[in-house]
Design a protein around this motif. Sequence first.
Motif, PDB file in Angstrom:
ATOM      1  N   PHE A 152       0.868  -1.264  -0.376  1.00 56.17           N
ATOM      2  CA  PHE A 152      -0.009  -0.009   0.054  1.00 56.17           C
ATOM      3  C   PHE A 152       1.189   1.159   0.187  1.00 56.17           C
ATOM      4  O   PHE A 152       0.705   2.209  -0.666  1.00 56.17           O
ATOM      5  N   SER A 153       2.536   0.778   0.657  1.00 53.36           N
ATOM      6  CA  SER A 153       3.155   1.993   0.276  1.00 53.36           C
ATOM      7  C   SER A 153       3.239   2.598  -0.506  1.00 53.36           C
ATOM      8  O   SER A 153       4.132   4.040  -0.849  1.00 53.36           O
ATOM      9  N   THR A 154       3.405   1.421  -1.516  1.00 53.70           N
ATOM     10  CA  THR A 154       4.122   1.855  -3.042  1.00 53.70           C
ATOM     11  C   THR A 154       2.513   2.566  -4.075  1.00 53.70           C
ATOM     12  O   THR A 154       3.464   3.190  -4.613  1.00 53.70           O
ATOM     13  N   ILE A 155       1.804   2.275  -3.315  1.00 50.93           N
ATOM     14  CA  ILE A 155       0.498   2.869  -4.650  1.00 50.93           C
ATOM     15  C   ILE A 155      -0.139   4.224  -3.716  1.00 50.93           C
ATOM     16  O   ILE A 155      -1.319   4.690  -4.231  1.00 50.93           O
ATOM     17  N   PHE A 156      -0.694   4.033  -2.648  1.00 54.41           N
ATOM     18  CA  PHE A 156      -1.406   5.056  -1.505  1.00 54.41           C
ATOM     19  C   PHE A 156       0.091   6.324  -1.084  1.00 54.41           C
ATOM     20  O   PHE A 156      -0.484   7.354  -0.491  1.00 54.41           O
ATOM     21  N   GLY A 157       1.195   6.146  -1.488  1.00 53.87           N
ATOM     22  CA  GLY A 157       2.052   7.368  -0.648  1.00 53.87           C
ATOM     23  C   GLY A 157       2.397   6.569   0.918  1.00 53.87           C
ATOM     24  O   GLY A 157       2.034   5.320   1.358  1.00 53.87           O
ATOM     25  N   PRO A 158       3.963   6.851   1.036  1.00 58.12           N
ATOM     26  CA  PRO A 158       4.393   6.074   2.271  1.00 58.12           C
ATOM     27  C   PRO A 158       3.213   6.826   3.192  1.00 58.12           C
ATOM     28  O   PRO A 158       2.024   7.074   3.715  1.00 58.12           O
ATOM     29  N   TYR A 159       3.527   4.957   4.524  1.00 54.37           N
ATOM     30  CA  TYR A 159       2.301   4.759   6.050  1.00 54.37           C
ATOM     31  C   TYR A 159       2.364   6.091   6.320  1.00 54.37           C
ATOM     32  O   TYR A 159       3.797   6.675   6.515  1.00 54.37           O
ATOM     33  N   PRO A 160       1.428   6.966   6.886  1.00 56.46           N
ATOM     34  CA  PRO A 160       1.497   7.936   7.250  1.00 56.46           C
ATOM     35  C   PRO A 160       1.629   7.617   9.042  1.00 56.46           C
ATOM     36  O   PRO A 160       2.410   9.395   9.279  1.00 56.46           O
ATOM     37  N   PHE A 161       2.085   7.209   9.266  1.00 55.39           N
ATOM     38  CA  PHE A 161       2.411   6.989  11.014  1.00 55.39           C
ATOM     39  C   PHE A 161       3.224   6.554  11.179  1.00 55.39           C
ATOM     40  O   PHE A 161       3.803   5.446  10.626  1.00 55.39           O
ATOM     41  N   ASP A 162       3.937   6.083  12.970  1.00 53.02           N
ATOM     42  CA  ASP A 162       5.301   5.706  13.278  1.00 53.02           C
ATOM     43  C   ASP A 162       5.029   4.148  13.430  1.00 53.02           C
ATOM     44  O   ASP A 162       5.980   3.602  13.405  1.00 53.02           O
ATOM     45  N   ALA A 163       4.215   3.806  13.733  1.00 53.34           N
ATOM     46  CA  ALA A 163       3.872   2.164  13.880  1.00 53.34           C
ATOM     47  C   ALA A 163       2.162   2.100  13.030  1.00 53.34           C
ATOM     48  O   ALA A 163       1.534   2.384  13.367  1.00 53.34           O
ATOM     49  N   TYR A 164       2.117   0.418  13.285  1.00 56.75           N
ATOM     50  CA  TYR A 164       1.098   0.146  12.930  1.00 56.75           C
ATOM     51  C   TYR A 164       0.753  -1.143  14.079  1.00 56.75           C
ATOM     52  O   TYR A 164       1.769  -1.815  14.500  1.00 56.75           O
ATOM     53  N   GLY A 165      -0.554  -1.629  13.592  1.00 57.79           N
ATOM     54  CA  GLY A 165      -1.551  -3.156  14.513  1.00 57.79           C
ATOM     55  C   GLY A 165      -2.060  -2.885  14.759  1.00 57.79           C
ATOM     56  O   GLY A 165      -3.434  -2.433  14.462  1.00 57.79           O
ATOM     57  N   ALA A 166      -2.515  -4.833  14.704  1.00 53.70           N
ATOM     58  CA  ALA A 166      -3.926  -5.221  15.362  1.00 53.70           C
ATOM     59  C   ALA A 166      -4.076  -5.302  17.014  1.00 53.70           C
ATOM     60  O   ALA A 166      -3.128  -5.921  17.300  1.00 53.70           O
ATOM     61  N   VAL A 167      -5.541  -5.007  17.368  1.00 58.29           N
ATOM     62  CA  VAL A 167      -5.633  -5.579  18.220  1.00 58.29           C
ATOM     63  C   VAL A 167      -7.174  -6.243  18.544  1.00 58.29           C
ATOM     64  O   VAL A 167      -8.329  -5.865  17.802  1.00 58.29           O
ATOM     65  N   VAL A 168      -6.995  -7.675  18.760  1.00 56.15           N
ATOM     66  CA  VAL A 168      -8.478  -8.459  18.492  1.00 56.15           C
ATOM     67  C   VAL A 168      -9.135  -8.630  19.543  1.00 56.15           C
ATOM     68  O   VAL A 168      -8.056  -8.830  20.786  1.00 56.15           O
ATOM     69  N   LEU A 169     -10.477  -8.419  19.910  1.00 53.85           N
ATOM     70  CA  LEU A 169     -11.494  -8.406  20.775  1.00 53.85           C
ATOM     71  C   LEU A 169     -11.409 -10.036  20.913  1.00 53.85           C
ATOM     72  O   LEU A 169     -11.894 -10.445  19.983  1.00 53.85           O
ATOM     73  N   ARG A 170     -11.718 -10.466  21.883  1.00 51.86           N
ATOM     74  CA  ARG A 170     -12.526 -11.683  22.670  1.00 51.86           C
ATOM     75  C   ARG A 170     -13.862 -11.545  21.564  1.00 51.86           C
ATOM     76  O   ARG A 170     -14.796 -12.892  21.764  1.00 51.86           O
ATOM     77  N   ASP A 171     -14.285 -10.620  21.900  1.00 50.02           N
ATOM     78  CA  ASP A 171     -15.708 -10.108  21.851  1.00 50.02           C
ATOM     79  C   ASP A 171     -16.214 -10.671  20.288  1.00 50.02           C
ATOM     80  O   ASP A 171     -15.211  -9.948  18.934  1.00 50.02           O
ATOM     81  N   GLU A 172     -17.220 -10.973  19.931  1.00 49.41           N
ATOM     82  CA  GLU A 172     -17.930 -10.847  19.248  1.00 49.41           C
ATOM     83  C   GLU A 172     -19.171  -9.420  18.736  1.00 49.41           C
ATOM     84  O   GLU A 172     -19.524  -9.360  19.217  1.00 49.41           O
ATOM     85  N   ILE A 173     -18.193  -9.037  18.179  1.00 50.20           N
ATOM     86  CA  ILE A 173     -18.931  -6.953  17.483  1.00 50.20           C
ATOM     87  C   ILE A 173     -19.090  -6.603  16.339  1.00 50.20           C
ATOM     88  O   ILE A 173     -19.792  -5.762  16.218  1.00 50.20           O
ATOM     89  N   GLY A 174     -19.334  -7.653  15.328  1.00 55.23           N
ATOM     90  CA  GLY A 174     -19.697  -7.547  14.434  1.00 55.23           C
ATOM     91  C   GLY A 174     -18.361  -7.027  12.541  1.00 55.23           C
ATOM     92  O   GLY A 174     -19.161  -6.458  12.086  1.00 55.23           O
ATOM     93  N   TYR A 175     -17.745  -5.855  13.225  1.00 57.79           N
ATOM     94  CA  TYR A 175     -16.899  -5.161  12.272  1.00 57.79           C
ATOM     95  C   TYR A 175     -15.786  -5.392  13.353  1.00 57.79           C
ATOM     96  O   TYR A 175     -15.208  -5.680  14.256  1.00 57.79           O
ATOM     97  N   ALA A 176     -14.730  -4.466  12.528  1.00 53.74           N
ATOM     98  CA  ALA A 176     -13.550  -4.222  12.285  1.00 53.74           C
ATOM     99  C   ALA A 176     -13.982  -2.350  12.601  1.00 53.74           C
ATOM    100  O   ALA A 176     -14.316  -1.708  11.950  1.00 53.74           O
ATOM    101  N   LEU A 177     -12.615  -1.650  13.496  1.00 49.39           N
ATOM    102  CA  LEU A 177     -12.795  -0.158  13.228  1.00 49.39           C
ATOM    103  C   LEU A 177     -11.007   0.177  13.244  1.00 49.39           C
ATOM    104  O   LEU A 177     -10.119  -0.970  13.788  1.00 49.39           O
ATOM    105  N   GLU A 178     -10.837   1.275  12.686  1.00 46.90           N
ATOM    106  CA  GLU A 178      -9.269   1.811  11.761  1.00 46.90           C
ATOM    107  C   GLU A 178      -9.109   2.593  12.933  1.00 46.90           C
ATOM    108  O   GLU A 178      -8.514   3.527  11.749  1.00 46.90           O
TER     109      GLU A 178
END
Length: 478
Positions: free
Chosen positions: A280-306
């Motif tokens: 995505f950095s090659t097609i959208f431009g440099p990743y805009p932030f200092d780091a990235y990651g995911a946090v996974v919940l044990r709960d079923e919330i029906g979606y994900a959020l950015e």
Amino acid sequence: MVRRALTGLVLISLVGCAGSGSSSGGSHPSRSTTTTAPGPSDPYYSEAGAGVYDVGHYDIGLRYSPDQPAITATTTITATAKRNLAEFHLDFSGLTIDQITVDAAAAGLSRTRTDLTVRPRRAIASGATFVTKIRYHGVPRAIADPGDASDDPTRIGWTRTRDGRVYVVSEPIGARTWFPGNDHPADKATFDIRVDVPDGVSVASNGTFAPTPGSPGRYTWHWTMAQPMATYLATVVIAPMREEQTASAAGVPIRNFFPPRLYDESVTDFATTGAMIDYFSTIFGPYPFDAYGAVVLRDEIGYALETQTMSIFGSDMLGTDQDAEDTVAHELAHQWFGDSVSIRRWADIWLNEGFATYAQYLWDDHVDPAFDINLEMAKLRAGDERHLTRPHNPGVEGLFSAATYERGALTLHALRLTIGDAKFFELVKVWTAKYRYANATTADFIALTNEIAGQDLTDFFHRWLDTNQVPPLPKSLL
Ligand code: ARG
Ligand code: ZN
């Protein structure tokens, strides 16, 4: 691939929060002068946001223990007045305020279920920077998602599970459940979020972090979000979690927080994150932030959020099938589209969801030689047209719907077929660079497209974005 479409929902008013009342004053805020107008007056959520000041920084410090639902907290807001302010509004729900000062002097306060009216001892001059400090405590309560009229509506904001874990998913207006602020993406700010918790639980939040020992048996997790962030993207997840530290091949740090019992499968689910960031950095431009990651919940919330730099995934969004990888790509793409480049009003949500959905297809096209993006887009176009209504200004109930996700993506593909790959991908890069860390509108997007394409596409956009009839896809040139 097709993301869950929340269709058939109707506009409802917000369910009130069990407010514990204000400690200083209880009269209704005065709405009699223009300086108290809540502006930016987004027609979708007229009670949220204020246009008369501009927040530069939030410092949120809070203490939480899993065995008790209550928090104690202090939020310090540094803002600049856009005009002379005898008083100003902050969005805030439900918690008890112990003390409020503006520039270190006690301030007057009145409140409704959804906001505070703050009266500084002395009026703030236009252009002045002022510091509002609010000390508060109580049990934060999630509120009903205003776009969900079902019997059991999705809840947004601070959510505590029965076993004492906490997660915050606020889009669009849940931030007021845990900190006072200007809860509208038009007013982005940097954040420090410090959460004091006992040993044994971790805190995932936005930006970069350093846990430091606090009082005996406790740690303060200090997270710093150094780039501007919309309030709905601020999060904390407090739970026993196991961390995975890695980096993309190009060097973007990745730190994931997974529930211990879901660790191995989560590592598998997110194994492609680094490759996605670099592609995505090659097609959208440099990743805009200092780091990235995911946090996974044990709960079923029906979606994900950015949530900025730390996307949140309900456990029901994962699993080793292709859909999970699409969701991972979708939330990552939002870091460019929605988080770095943010909407100025909620009616433009297709700029977030259309790009994030199209990015899923771009990723599949990149990694799967058998994937035919034209064919897949034609399939999407052939879907039930009753759901593919206009993506622009879809209404509160249509924010997260097939109109904004799927027809948003179709609009971008149709644009690509119309102006060709070279200009389309130039447009994408210029868009993310020109509006990096800022806000933009549909009109800004159309203007930039016209400039880069060297032709007037106003009519094209009108047909794709503002009518309920789906135009045909242009004949493939790819
Ligand atoms: N922006 C999120 C995503 O596309 C979806 C948020 C849904 N929010 C809600 N309150 N239903 O990944
Ligand atoms: Zn999305």
